[in-house]
Design an enzyme around this catalytic site. Sequence first.
Site, PDB file in Angstrom:
ATOM      1  N   THR A   1       0.884  -1.202  -0.018  1.00 23.02           N
ATOM      2  CA  THR A   1       0.090  -0.095   0.004  1.00 23.02           C
ATOM      3  C   THR A   1       0.789   1.235  -0.129  1.00 23.02           C
ATOM      4  O   THR A   1       1.715   1.353   0.849  1.00 23.02           O
ATOM      5  CB  THR A   1      -0.974   0.140   1.296  1.00 23.02           C
ATOM      6  OG1 THR A   1      -1.652  -1.190   1.254  1.00 23.02           O
ATOM      7  CG2 THR A   1      -1.779   1.243   1.107  1.00 23.02           C
TER       8      THR A   1
ATOM      9  N   CYS B   1      -2.979  -1.851   9.085  1.00 24.47           N
ATOM     10  CA  CYS B   1      -3.547  -1.039   7.882  1.00 24.47           C
ATOM     11  C   CYS B   1      -4.282   0.059   8.207  1.00 24.47           C
ATOM     12  O   CYS B   1      -3.911   1.120   8.070  1.00 24.47           O
ATOM     13  CB  CYS B   1      -4.215  -2.082   7.111  1.00 24.47           C
ATOM     14  SG  CYS B   1      -3.015  -3.419   6.081  1.00 24.47           S
TER      15      CYS B   1
HETATM   16  N1  LIG Z   1      -1.261  -7.011   6.548  1.00 22.75           N
HETATM   17  C1  LIG Z   1      -2.486  -6.707   6.021  1.00 22.75           C
HETATM   18  O1  LIG Z   1      -3.455  -7.120   6.339  1.00 22.75           O
HETATM   19  C2  LIG Z   1      -2.271  -5.820   4.553  1.00 22.75           C
HETATM   20  C3  LIG Z   1      -3.699  -5.869   3.761  1.00 22.75           C
HETATM   21  C4  LIG Z   1      -3.562  -5.256   2.569  1.00 22.75           C
HETATM   22  C5  LIG Z   1      -2.339  -4.631   2.410  1.00 22.75           C
HETATM   23  N2  LIG Z   1      -1.391  -4.671   3.090  1.00 22.75           N
HETATM   24  C6  LIG Z   1      -0.084  -3.819   2.690  1.00 22.75           C
HETATM   25  O2  LIG Z   1       0.773  -4.791   2.021  1.00 22.75           O
HETATM   26  C7  LIG Z   1       2.057  -4.367   2.384  1.00 22.75           C
HETATM   27  C8  LIG Z   1       2.746  -5.588   3.249  1.00 22.75           C
HETATM   28  O3  LIG Z   1       2.019  -5.788   4.380  1.00 22.75           O
HETATM   29  P1  LIG Z   1       2.559  -7.066   5.478  1.00 22.75           P
HETATM   30  O4  LIG Z   1       1.648  -6.999   6.561  1.00 22.75           O
HETATM   31  O5  LIG Z   1       2.659  -8.095   4.470  1.00 22.75           O
HETATM   32  O6  LIG Z   1       4.131  -6.496   5.788  1.00 22.75           O
HETATM   33  P2  LIG Z   1       5.167  -7.482   6.809  1.00 22.75           P
HETATM   34  O7  LIG Z   1       5.635  -6.700   7.519  1.00 22.75           O
HETATM   35  O8  LIG Z   1       4.418  -8.722   7.289  1.00 22.75           O
HETATM   36  O9  LIG Z   1       5.872  -8.215   5.480  1.00 22.75           O
HETATM   37  C9  LIG Z   1       7.038  -7.560   4.917  1.00 22.75           C
HETATM   38  C10 LIG Z   1       8.118  -8.338   4.585  1.00 22.75           C
HETATM   39  O10 LIG Z   1       9.113  -7.786   3.457  1.00 22.75           O
HETATM   40  C11 LIG Z   1      10.399  -8.167   4.118  1.00 22.75           C
HETATM   41  N3  LIG Z   1      11.215  -7.278   3.404  1.00 22.75           N
HETATM   42  C12 LIG Z   1      11.377  -6.043   3.778  1.00 22.75           C
HETATM   43  N4  LIG Z   1      12.468  -5.409   2.837  1.00 22.75           N
HETATM   44  C13 LIG Z   1      12.853  -6.141   1.973  1.00 22.75           C
HETATM   45  C14 LIG Z   1      13.816  -6.236   0.830  1.00 22.75           C
HETATM   46  N5  LIG Z   1      14.525  -5.335   0.769  1.00 22.75           N
HETATM   47  N6  LIG Z   1      13.673  -7.570   0.335  1.00 22.75           N
HETATM   48  C15 LIG Z   1      13.070  -8.527   0.558  1.00 22.75           C
HETATM   49  N7  LIG Z   1      11.845  -8.432   1.531  1.00 22.75           N
HETATM   50  C16 LIG Z   1      12.084  -7.451   2.164  1.00 22.75           C
HETATM   51  C17 LIG Z   1      10.370  -8.191   5.613  1.00 22.75           C
HETATM   52  O11 LIG Z   1      11.373  -9.067   6.043  1.00 22.75           O
HETATM   53  C18 LIG Z   1       8.919  -8.918   5.772  1.00 22.75           C
HETATM   54  O12 LIG Z   1       8.871 -10.344   5.812  1.00 22.75           O
HETATM   55  C19 LIG Z   1       1.994  -3.225   3.340  1.00 22.75           C
HETATM   56  O13 LIG Z   1       2.165  -2.034   2.352  1.00 22.75           O
HETATM   57  C20 LIG Z   1       0.537  -3.138   3.817  1.00 22.75           C
HETATM   58  O14 LIG Z   1      -0.135  -1.920   3.958  1.00 22.75           O
HETATM   59  C21 LIG Z   1      -1.451  -5.271   4.186  1.00 22.75           C
END
Ligand SMILES: NC(=O)c1ccc[n+]([C@@H]2O[C@H](COP(=O)([O-])OP(=O)(O)OC[C@H]3O[C@@H](n4cnc5c(N)ncnc54)[C@H](O)[C@@H]3O)[C@@H](O)[C@H]2O)c1
Length: 492
Positions: free
Chosen positions: A142, A324
Amino acid sequence: MNVTVIGTGYVGLVTGACLAQIGHQVICVDNNRDKVAALQAGKIPIYEPGLESIVFRHSYRPIDPKADHEAASTPPGFIQFTTDLNRGIEFGDIIFITVGTPALPSGDPNLQYVEAVARGIGQGLIRTQTRSRYRVIVNKSTVPIGSGDWVRMMILDGAAQAAKEELWVGSSVLAGSHSNPRRFDLQSVLPHFDVVSNPEFLREGSAIWDTFHPDRIVIGSDSPTAIAIMRQLYEPIINHSWDPEATPEAQPPVPFLVTDLASAEMVKYAANAFLATKISFINEVATICERVGADVTEVARGIGLDSRIGPKFLNAGIGWGGSCFPKDVSALVRTGADYHCATPILEAVIETNRQQRLRIVEKLQQELKVLKGKTIGLLGLTFKPNTDDMRDAPSLTVIEQLLKLGAKVKAYDPMIQSNQGSLAGVQLESDALSLAQGCDALVLVTEWPEFASVDFDRLAAGMRRALIVDGRNFFSPQQMRQAGFTYLGMGR
Ligand SMILES: NC(=O)c1ccc[n+]([C@@H]2O[C@H](COP(=O)([O-])OP(=O)(O)OC[C@H]3O[C@@H](n4cnc5c(N)ncnc54)[C@H](O)[C@@H]3O)[C@@H](O)[C@H]2O)c1
């Protein structure tokens, strides 16, 4: 199709697993070595119902002709895990960015992880010598409006940097086409790709269901090629053919909405802001209900039956939280400020939510007066049931306030077993009955289903004072009173 997912968190892991389940070949990349090692060993680092079995079923293992029937019948889709970004870039025709975008103290989203990945993709496309193979780079994180073009710029920056480095060392990537490295034509080495926005709407706790049964799939792009590829990727979900038990002809296809990049990015923020607004609205109504003697659960039913309003997101309670809503509503306020648009509704939504969390503590003060020296037990800590996610959970605000007021805080949550970071100072218990022992009050913070079948008589009997603040209007007031509790709900 060959798909790479960069960022193996709540969104990336679910996306990768579900794409493998519908027959795609998936490589998930994460820079967290421990996480990748755990995934390679078959351990799922997060709690999400149904995820483990899909990952296990599709985890790549070489086919052994002598192996048992299960291995032989493994579906074509597979999922692999690596820390090697270049391997992922070489593999995927579609490359998802699913890294976190947490809020900065200013309320703006922190884009450093997206930037690192975008630059890394640009570099990887040059270093793996695959820049001329067309890719779709999908932004599922996002991100603020306009980030699609910014991601494109970061990829190109990364590619240019890598191309220059390759040129200095006379790499075969560019050798022959540029006799004078100091005057090379950047245009001639640019990778061939489009950036697409594909916002994610899954809810933690039901993420697998949401991925297979989305209300809509939104694609922001002006590239017909990229749009066609994304349509092909999601076709089994759009027409329900992924599910052998479904009768696709009986179900309408999932709406596949194509917009420009900025509109797709805005759809995500507007959707979350609207849902947060609905909750803050009913919470404000709940406070008025308490004063006038109305029951907000009846009121919510009454207005939710109006088809223009609908019943969802009208449960009054402790307020919204999680990874979120808080950051996305704040980000939209910041975007409004950047473009000189007032956002009084969104600001009120945030403020109502802040106050709502504190109302739990006010209710305790109302009954117990001084909280210093009192023991308060929290039933549930995660921001919602069926997840282990503690990011911006309302429980954290309640804990902070209670500790500040000198109360002793105990808690039980089925998913939280160790005190870390913001839970310092909280005594964790192993079940609801031991939590209640000696407490002056219990607060239902997270409506875990198991709390519905606790023996309420024993719960009340173990307490110093049988007071319960039901932060989710989860319990029946009558049942709790029969068990001997003084019951305080939210707006009822
Ligand atoms: N969690 C939700 O319910 C949800 C729902 C809709 C949208 N989103 C959006 O999706 C996105 C991800 O959210 P999330 O909850 O999965 O995040 P998260 O923090 O659970 O996961 C992010 C992952 O990215 C990895 N990462 C960070 N930098 C990296 C890099 N340079 N190379 C490789 N991996 C890397 C981290 O180690 C981590 O495992 C966000 O923008 C969030 O707003 C989340």
